[in-house]
Structure formats: structure tokens, C-alpha cells
Write a protein that holds these residues in place. Structure first.
Motif, mmCIF file in Angstrom:
data_model
loop_
_atom_site.group_PDB
_atom_site.id
_atom_site.type_symbol
_atom_site.label_atom_id
_atom_site.label_comp_id
_atom_site.label_asym_id
_atom_site.label_seq_id
_atom_site.Cartn_x
_atom_site.Cartn_y
_atom_site.Cartn_z
ATOM 1 N N PHE A 60 18.601 60.397 18.219
ATOM 2 C CA PHE A 60 18.148 60.454 19.609
ATOM 3 C C PHE A 60 18.560 59.145 20.281
ATOM 4 N N MET A 61 19.368 59.252 21.341
ATOM 5 C CA MET A 61 19.981 58.058 21.941
ATOM 6 C C MET A 61 19.746 58.025 23.452
ATOM 7 N N PRO A 62 18.685 57.342 23.904
ATOM 8 C CA PRO A 62 18.424 57.216 25.341
ATOM 9 C C PRO A 62 19.156 56.018 25.941
ATOM 10 N N ALA A 63 19.450 56.111 27.227
ATOM 11 C CA ALA A 63 20.065 54.979 27.937
ATOM 12 C C ALA A 63 19.898 55.192 29.439
ATOM 13 N N ARG A 64 19.983 54.086 30.178
ATOM 14 C CA ARG A 64 19.857 54.165 31.633
ATOM 15 C C ARG A 64 20.742 53.123 32.298
ATOM 16 N N ILE A 65 21.389 53.548 33.366
ATOM 17 C CA ILE A 65 22.119 52.640 34.250
ATOM 18 C C ILE A 65 21.360 52.613 35.560
ATOM 19 N N GLY A 66 20.676 51.498 35.838
ATOM 20 C CA GLY A 66 19.861 51.403 37.037
ATOM 21 C C GLY A 66 20.682 51.019 38.257
ATOM 22 N N PRO A 67 20.050 50.976 39.411
ATOM 23 C CA PRO A 67 20.759 50.642 40.645
ATOM 24 C C PRO A 67 21.222 49.183 40.655
ATOM 25 N N PRO A 68 22.359 48.892 41.305
ATOM 26 C CA PRO A 68 23.299 49.873 41.861
ATOM 27 C C PRO A 68 24.056 50.574 40.744
ATOM 28 N N SER A 69 24.060 51.891 40.778
ATOM 29 C CA SER A 69 24.616 52.653 39.674
ATOM 30 C C SER A 69 25.564 53.713 40.198
ATOM 31 N N LEU A 70 25.887 54.667 39.342
ATOM 32 C CA LEU A 70 26.786 55.738 39.753
ATOM 33 C C LEU A 70 26.131 56.624 40.798
ATOM 34 N N THR A 71 24.795 56.707 40.775
ATOM 35 C CA THR A 71 24.065 57.368 41.845
ATOM 36 C C THR A 71 23.137 56.342 42.478
ATOM 37 N N LYS A 72 22.540 56.673 43.609
ATOM 38 C CA LYS A 72 21.779 55.694 44.375
ATOM 39 C C LYS A 72 20.571 55.174 43.613
ATOM 40 N N LEU A 73 19.803 56.068 42.987
ATOM 41 C CA LEU A 73 18.576 55.656 42.312
ATOM 42 C C LEU A 73 18.833 55.155 40.895
ATOM 43 N N GLY A 74 19.815 55.725 40.246
ATOM 44 C CA GLY A 74 20.103 55.359 38.868
ATOM 45 C C GLY A 74 20.464 56.591 38.058
ATOM 46 N N ASP A 75 20.854 56.369 36.828
ATOM 47 C CA ASP A 75 21.262 57.458 35.949
ATOM 48 C C ASP A 75 20.586 57.255 34.598
ATOM 49 N N THR A 76 19.804 58.243 34.185
ATOM 50 C CA THR A 76 19.088 58.173 32.922
ATOM 51 C C THR A 76 19.370 59.434 32.119
ATOM 52 N N ALA A 77 19.624 59.275 30.828
ATOM 53 C CA ALA A 77 19.903 60.432 29.980
ATOM 54 C C ALA A 77 19.547 60.112 28.539
ATOM 55 N N ILE A 78 19.366 61.163 27.748
ATOM 56 C CA ILE A 78 19.187 61.010 26.316
ATOM 57 C C ILE A 78 20.057 62.046 25.621
#
Length: 324
Positions: A60-78
Motif C-alpha cells: 500500500f503506497m500513499p502519496a500527495r503532491i500539495g499546492p501548487p500542484s498539478l491541480t489547484k488543491l493538490g493531488d492525493t492517491a494510494i
């Protein structure tokens, strides 16, 4: 709130619309965020969770790219991947859950069986574009799985100069033949062979995606200026190239050396007890070593979901009122 589900065929259809240039730019943004102290404070990549099941090892591999990111609010996925105890020719079963940053709900469920190979290949293509030969003619690959398929596809599409491709596998099995046939059909101008020593000696690019514990070829086979991509070795016991080849990359100096230096740091653990003298007849090469990071999974899954949503209801399955 609706939920988008993208099956393996859906992902294949979406990926076919993404160019090699788009994909390597996506990975460049990820690596920039990771390496720049001013920007990496808003990224999260906790250690993966690993535990055994009856037939698999679950990751199980979670990660997040917060703002400023590829989208305005951020990108989170697992991403959830299960490594089977017995090899599966289809590759590793994987699924990525993409979160909705505004609501905290699940935005999409994406089949990730091929996305891992694609994001690795995009990063490798970026390394070739930055420090590899500008007009490569020949490519040699070790392995015949999805990693090699994605790597060869992106490199051949990006570099029209490539005219010969050699596929080296432990056995000339159906998967090897299938990959050779696929390349011949997809790129009729590229000659595909399955030989080894002479191919490595002539290669401008060498791609390794195996679980070998012994070097696949000696450093002396690799000519000066070759770009070597190592994807397969992900355990300390694994080794796809010998110490001498690693040292030849360490001796290379390039004005675009930031990517090289990152690769060098990761390769130091491989080059145990290095000798102080490098053979005079072996000139410098460039080398990119990576098995991928969670931020790449976030970026590629987010890009696929965004592309699917931009097509309206033409692709994927929308589950309406999933979280009403």
C-alpha cells in the motif's frame, strides 16, 4: 458525488493519447518538486505498508503532491499492488485510488497494472533526453515484460533515429516473441533481434528490467557514451550491472549533471569497495537508476483521470450518487 472507474482497456485508450513528450514533462515536474527545497515541503510520501497474504505480498503506497500542484488543491492517491508468489505474465495486479481534494471522497478508481511501467518509462526517457545520446540508433533491452514494452515504445516514438532494437531474455518464450512481433508491427522501420554481445557493443541505449542477482554483461562490452537505464534491481541482493560500469558513470562530468548526481547517490550503495583505477580503454557513460517513487504514481494517475474526465462520458464507467 459520482465515482469514475477506469478499467485496463480504458487506461490503454487514454494512455495512447499521451505523447512521450507529455509524459516526460509530467515526470520532470515530479522530480523538480522532489529535489527543490522551496517546493518539497508540500509533498508527502510516507513509507509503504507491506504485509503477506495467502498468495501475495500486498503493498500500500500513499502519496500527495500539495499546492501548487498539478491541480489547484493538490493531488492525493494510494496505489495498491499485490506481488504474487508465482509469476504472472500479465504483470502485477495494481489499482490506484485517486482522492477528491475538496470533499475527501474517492474521485476515481484506476487500473494501474500498466501505469507503473509507464511512469518508470517516462522517467527513463527524461534521463535519456537530458544526458543520453541526442540521436541514438540502437537500443538493447534485457527483459521482455511490461517495463521493457513501455520503455521501448516511448524511446522509439520519441527518437525517430532509432533503427535497431535487440531484445534479450533468459528464454525465447511466448512473451519475448510477442513483444518482438508487437514492435515490428508498431515500428516497421525498426529491426528487432534477439542476440546479445555484438548488440551491447553497438548500443547507444541499454535498458535493464530484470531481477538478476549477477551482472547481465561486463562493463567492457559497453562503448563510451552509451546511456544505461536500470529499472529492475529493487533489492540489495539484485545487481544488473557490474561495479566497473557504475564507476564509469561516476567518472562522467556533464554540465547538465543534476540528474546524474541524483543517480550517482543512489548507485553508491551498489558500488561496494570500488577500485581506485578505471581501465583506460573504458570511457565514460551516463546511467539512470530508479525503481520509481509514489509521487510518480500520483502524477500519472491524476493525468489519466483528468484526461478521462475531459472526454465527458465517452470513456470509463461513472457510478452516479456513489456518496450521496
Amino acid at each position: 458525488m459520482s465515482l469514475l472507474v477506469l478499467s485496463a482497456p480504458d487506461v490503454d485508450a487514454i494512455v495512447s493519447t499521451l505523447s512521450p513528450e507529455d509524459l516526460q514533462l509530467l515526470m520532470a515536474k515530479v522530480f523538480f518538486r522532489l529535489s527543490n527545497p522551496l517546493w518539497n515541503t508540500s509533498i508527502s510520501m510516507p513509507p509503504r505498508i507491506v504485509f503477506p497474504t495467502a498468495n501475495h505480498t500486498a503493498l500500500f503506497m500513499p502519496a500527495r503532491i500539495g499546492p501548487p500542484s498539478l491541480t489547484k488543491l493538490g493531488d492525493t492517491a494510494i496505489k495498491v499492488v499485490c506481488v504474487p508468489k508465482n509469476a504472472d505474465p500479465r504483470g502485477l495486479p495494481g489499482t490506484t485510488l485517486v482522492l477528491d481534494e475538496a470533499t475527501g471522497g474517492i474521485r476515481a478508481v484506476v487500473n494501474a497494472r500498466k501505469l507503473t511501467a509507464l511512469r518508470n518509462a517516462a522517467a527513463s526517457l527524461l534521463s535519456t533526453s537530458l544526458v543520453g545520446p541526442s540521436n541514438p540508433l540502437t537500443v538493447v533491452s534485457f527483459g521482455a515484460g511490461q517495463q521493457i514494452d513501455a520503455h521501448l515504445d516511448l524511446h522509439i516514438r520519441h527518437f525517430p533515429s532509432i533503427s535497431q532494437c535487440t531484445i534479450v531474455n533468459r528464454t525465447l518464450n511466448d512473451r519475448t516473441r510477442s513483444l518482438g512481433d508487437k514492435l515490428t508491427t508498431r515500428f516497421p522501420h525498426v529491426k528487432a533481434t534477439v542476440t546479445i554481445r555484438e548488440a551491447v557493443q553497438k548500443a547507444d541505449i541499454v535498458i535493464c528490467a530484470t531481477s538478476s542477482t549477477l551482472p547481465l554483461f561486463p562493463s567492457s562490452w559497453v562503448k563510451t557514451g552509451t546511456h544505461v537505464i536500470l529499472i529492475g534491481s529493487y533489492k540489495p541482493s539484485m545487481r544488473e550491472v557490474d561495479r566497473a560500469l557504475v564507476l564509469r558513470s561516476l567518472s562522467h562530468q556533464d554540465e547538465k549533471g543534476d540528474l546524474n548526481m541524483e543517480a550517482y547517490r543512489r548507485l553508491l550503495s551498489i558500488a561496494r569497495n570500488p577500485p581506485t583505477v578505471i581501465d583506460d580503454y573504458e570511457g565514460p557513460i551516463t546511467l539512470f537508476k530508479s525503481v520509481g517513487i509514489g509521487l510518480q504514481d500520483v502524477a500519472i494517475a491524476g493525468a489519466v483521470v483528468d484526461k478521462a474526465l475531459s472526454l465527458g462520458k465517452k470513456i470509463g464507467t461513472q457510478i452516479e450518487d456513489y456518496d450521496t
